[in-house]
Design an enzyme around this catalytic site. Structure first.
Site, PDB file in Angstrom:
ATOM      1  N   ALA A 156       5.013  -2.925  -3.401  1.00 53.69           N
ATOM      2  CA  ALA A 156       5.270  -4.368  -3.436  1.00 53.69           C
ATOM      3  C   ALA A 156       6.682  -4.690  -2.973  1.00 53.69           C
ATOM      4  O   ALA A 156       6.907  -5.025  -1.806  1.00 53.69           O
ATOM      5  CB  ALA A 156       5.015  -4.904  -4.842  1.00 53.69           C
TER       6      ALA A 156
ATOM      7  N   GLU B 281      17.644  -0.879   0.277  1.00 58.15           N
ATOM      8  CA  GLU B 281      17.059  -0.179   1.425  1.00 58.15           C
ATOM      9  C   GLU B 281      18.032  -0.203   2.593  1.00 58.15           C
ATOM     10  O   GLU B 281      18.636  -1.247   2.855  1.00 58.15           O
ATOM     11  CB  GLU B 281      15.727  -0.835   1.817  1.00 58.15           C
ATOM     12  CG  GLU B 281      14.692  -0.757   0.710  1.00 58.15           C
ATOM     13  CD  GLU B 281      13.358  -1.408   1.074  1.00 58.15           C
ATOM     14  OE1 GLU B 281      13.234  -1.935   2.205  1.00 58.15           O
ATOM     15  OE2 GLU B 281      12.438  -1.385   0.243  1.00 58.15           O
TER      16      GLU B 281
ATOM     17  N   HIS C 132       9.283   1.951   3.401  1.00 58.31           N
ATOM     18  CA  HIS C 132       8.760   0.585   3.493  1.00 58.31           C
ATOM     19  C   HIS C 132       7.769   0.449   4.657  1.00 58.31           C
ATOM     20  O   HIS C 132       7.881  -0.464   5.486  1.00 58.31           O
ATOM     21  CB  HIS C 132       9.904  -0.416   3.647  1.00 58.31           C
ATOM     22  CG  HIS C 132       9.560  -1.789   3.137  1.00 58.31           C
ATOM     23  ND1 HIS C 132      10.453  -2.592   2.491  1.00 58.31           N
ATOM     24  CD2 HIS C 132       8.401  -2.507   3.199  1.00 58.31           C
ATOM     25  CE1 HIS C 132       9.891  -3.745   2.173  1.00 58.31           C
ATOM     26  NE2 HIS C 132       8.625  -3.720   2.598  1.00 58.31           N
TER      27      HIS C 132
ATOM     28  N   GLY D 298       2.428  -0.983   4.778  1.00 67.15           N
ATOM     29  CA  GLY D 298       1.635  -1.968   5.508  1.00 67.15           C
ATOM     30  C   GLY D 298       1.643  -1.790   7.009  1.00 67.15           C
ATOM     31  O   GLY D 298       1.080  -2.628   7.727  1.00 67.15           O
TER      32      GLY D 298
END
Length: 321
Positions: free
Chosen positions: A234, A264, A283, A286
């Site tokens: 998330a 990050e 990350h 997706g």
């Protein structure tokens, strides 16, 4: 001609579609050079970003002609939505376009972490044979998955998990316990604490807000049954990384997969460094070939529609004078 600035990676075919109708400045390095980005936005009508470009009030102040912001993803915590609304700048995320990629990442991570045998390649290649040590892996079928945040991605994760024989519980304060999605996915709505207490696998799908900062903190990690695994695709900051690292080292948490972090890129000195049974990815849950195409195409279409709509409204106002 309207100008579109793209400051992070976008699929080439979608960039070409935009170039057919607009002047496009596509430079994925702009996110690294804020001053150059500000210069590019001085006369831009649309900006397309991923998650690293910070669309702040100050950035918007230097973009007086901006009409639309396209977000190549779904999280909007890098965009000042109030500032955009105050300037009449519409925001267009790629809602749903990367859901399959994220859901598959979650299921794959759960399989890897529960089975626990896929980190032994070096031992086997070196002639060791840790068959006995690795014979206590667990199956997904019959295990309980807790889905925290039951939007589109959470619901898709639940469907995939149910197809593999998992029991699914979920928690989402935005949904009533009789919302149709619970019945449609075969999941059971419970409180957050009850979801954590019964879970073999916890997966997080909530936005990063003041209410969700350190949602999974030391106290809630302690609620997990011994041997549970945690997956976060998330946002960073939702999991207390120090507390999770400690729980991994004591063995209370059997494994974790983290795709997002409070800061990050993740610092080399992070407390997570060296923690056992931990999957760390940059990350990209997706991001797949297919999801990049879907996300880029959808955002390109939405930004184009926003600019065309703004141009039409302007023409109608001028025609009515």
């Amino acid at each position: 001609m309207k100008r579109v600035v793209i400051s992070e990676f976008m699929d080439a075919s979608a960039v070409d579609k935009l170039r057919a109708d607009f002047e496009v400045q596509y430079d994925p390095s702009l996110v690294e050079v804020p001053e150059t980005l500000r210069e590019a936005l001085a006369d831009a009508h649309a900006l397309i970003v991923r998650n690293r470009t910070q669309v702040t009030r100050a950035l918007l102040d230097g973009a007086p002609s901006l009409l639309a912001v396209g977000r190549l993803g779904v999280g909007l915590d890098n965009i000042d939505l109030d500032a955009c609304a105050g300037r009449g700048v519409t925001v267009h995320p790629a809602t749903g376009a990367n859901a399959q990629a994220v859901a598959e990442y979650v299921i794959a991570s759960a399989l890897l972490l529960l089975r626990g045998v896929y980190f032994a390649s070096t031992d086997v290649a070196d002639g060791r044979w840790p068959r006995t040590a690795l014979s206590n892996g667990r199956e997904l079928a019959g295990a309980t998955l807790a889905v925290i945040g039951f939007g589109g991605i959470g619901q898709l994760v639940a469907r995939l998990a149910r197809a593999l024989g998992m029991q699914v519980v979920g928690h989402d304060p935005q949904l009533s316990t009789d919302a149709p999605c619970w019945r449609e996915t075969g999941a059971r709505a419970v409180s957050l604490d009850d979801a954590l207490r019964c879970a073999d696998v916890v997966t997080l799908h909530v936005p990063f807000l003041p209410a969700t900062r350190n949602l999974l903190d030391g106290a809630r990690i302690a609620m997990l049954k011994k041997g549970a695994v945690v997956i976060n695709t998330a946002r960073g900051g939702i999991v207390d990384e120090v507390a999770l690292a400690a729980a991994l080292r004591t063995g209370h948490v059997a494994g974790a997969a983290l795709d997002v972090f409070a800061n990050e890129p993740l610092a080399a000195a992070s407390p997570l460094a060296g923690a056992p049974n931990l999957i760390l990815t940059p990350h990209i849950a997706g991001l797949t070939v297919q999801s990049n195409e879907r996300v880029s195409s959808l955002v390109a279409e939405r930004v184009k529609a926003a600019l065309c709509s703004a141009e039409l409204a302007l023409a109608e106002r001028e025609g009515g004078r």
